[in-house]
Design a protein around this motif. Structure first.
Motif, mmCIF file in Angstrom:
data_model
loop_
_atom_site.group_PDB
_atom_site.id
_atom_site.type_symbol
_atom_site.label_atom_id
_atom_site.label_comp_id
_atom_site.label_asym_id
_atom_site.label_seq_id
_atom_site.Cartn_x
_atom_site.Cartn_y
_atom_site.Cartn_z
ATOM 1 N N TYR A 226 98.344 51.082 41.600
ATOM 2 C CA TYR A 226 98.731 51.049 40.182
ATOM 3 C C TYR A 226 97.486 50.956 39.310
ATOM 4 O O TYR A 226 96.583 50.163 39.587
ATOM 5 N N GLN A 230 100.167 44.553 37.331
ATOM 6 C CA GLN A 230 101.587 44.451 37.629
ATOM 7 C C GLN A 230 101.972 42.988 37.860
ATOM 8 O O GLN A 230 101.147 42.170 38.283
ATOM 9 N N VAL A 260 108.322 46.696 38.254
ATOM 10 C CA VAL A 260 107.811 47.859 37.515
ATOM 11 C C VAL A 260 108.601 48.043 36.222
ATOM 12 O O VAL A 260 109.825 48.210 36.242
#
Length: 365
Positions: A226, A230, A260
């Motif tokens: 990512y 997160q 997410v």
């Protein structure tokens, strides 16, 4: 250790320049209102109502995995499976001794014995090779490394303060002053809950992109999953339910569930982060022998959605704190890298430091 000893330095055994003692305290001796720090093999400092030592010492876990030392000066208590290395101040500076043991921590991991629990014998410490420059140069070396550690510690404490301020604001606005008419949703309706990717420990690297497991950052890897930070929920073992926040461009292992933000656009990262930090995810643990949290069990976690304008107001206030924290983390990473690069070079004499003018003769630098 290299056979090449710098001019003016001496190669010694740790037992020749320090007294090494084991603790006597058991885990049950830890008390919440204790006055004195109690050191054991964990990174967290417990408290004790008594003290065994009143001195300058380097404390090293007697068992575990990484055997990372810590420096302390004053009154402290010590677990029976930990060591206190007390340098002879006439020949060995306490902080220099700490950095020498920090530099040697990989050696301790190699020589530890045991199958399930790795432990260090007293003889291992006593026979540990240590290079000693003259005391003034020891202090100069320790000063260089301590200045880096002090700056790192300052930035870390500032980050904790910034996060505590944001968390206090969140609790006031969204817990203490919550309204009955606000929307009650399920976590799975707000975010997509997914597992991280499997990554064997043997594939971890010493540098690269940060890797997050169930207990936080555990190393580095040559890929990331990512781009943005997160919100993670540990999903396996004793850490199940713990919330971690990954760094930008991080790899996340399958010991964490990732929340997410892709279903409700009004839910900002800042709101999701502090909502998660204030939620008890241990309510969703199943299994006794091996605690775990599954995607299905986490789907029904309660998620409160206040008015959009209040979320945005909170985000606007907190985002400045988050940006400051992110900049601090970058500085911390840079300083840690510099310290870890300098450490072996300074302790071996490959890189020399100058002492105070009046001590130059004894330093021979």
């Amino acid at each position: 250790m290299s056979n090449k000893v710098p001019n003016g330095w001496k190669q010694c055994k740790l037992g020749e320049v320090a007294t090494i003692k084991t603790g006597q305290t058991n885990s049950v001796d830890a008390v919440a209102d204790g006055v004195y720090p109690l050191f054991d093999r964990s990174k967290d400092v417990k408290r004790s109502s008594k003290y065994l030592f009143d001195c300058e010492a380097v404390i090293v876990p007697g068992e575990g995995k990484d055997f990372v030392p810590r420096y302390y000066k004053g009154k402290f208590d010590l677990h029976q499976r930990a060591y206190a290395v007390i340098p002879n101040e006439q020949v060995c500076d306490g902080r220099y001794c700490y950095y020498a043991l920090l530099d040697g921590r990989s050696y301790f991991s190699l020589v530890a014995v045991g199958s399930t629990v790795m432990s260090l014998r007293l003889s291992t410490f006593e026979s540990f090779d240590i290079l000693l420059p003259p005391l003034p140069e020891q202090r100069a070396i320790a000063s260089v490394l301590s200045s880096l550690d002090d700056k790192i510690d300052l930035l870390q404490r500032e980050n904790k303060t910034l996060e505590a301020m944001a968390e206090t604001l969140f609790r006031q606005w969204f817990i203490e002053e919550a309204k009955d008419e606000w929307e009650d949703a399920k976590l799975g309706e707000v975010v997509t809950i997914t597992y991280g990717k499997n990554l064997p420990i043997k594939k971890l690297l010493k540098s690269g992109y940060p890797v997050f497991g169930g207990n936080g950052q555990i190393g580095f890897y040559n890929k990331y999953l990512y781009v943005e930070p997160q919100v993670l929920v540990s999903c396996r073992g004793e850490a199940s339910g713990k919330v971690n926040i990954s760094l930008p461009r991080s790899f996340i292992t399958n010991n964490s569930l990732i929340l997410v933000r892709d279903k409700r656009k009004e839910i900002t990262f800042e709101y999701l982060k502090y909502h998660s930090l204030n939620y008890d995810f241990t309510l969703h643990i199943s299994g006794s022998a091996q605690p775990q949290i599954t995607i299905d069990s986490l789907y029904d976690a309660a998620f409160l959605i206040p008015p959009v304008d209040l979320i945005n107001k909170f985000t606007e206030i907190v985002r400045g704190c988050e940006e400051k924290r992110a900049n601090n983390l970058k500085q911390i990473h840079t300083l840690e890298k510099l310290r870890d690069t300098l450490l072996p070079k300074l302790m071996s004499g490959e890189v020399r430091v100058k002492c105070e003018e009046e001590e130059m003769a004894s330093c021979r630098a």
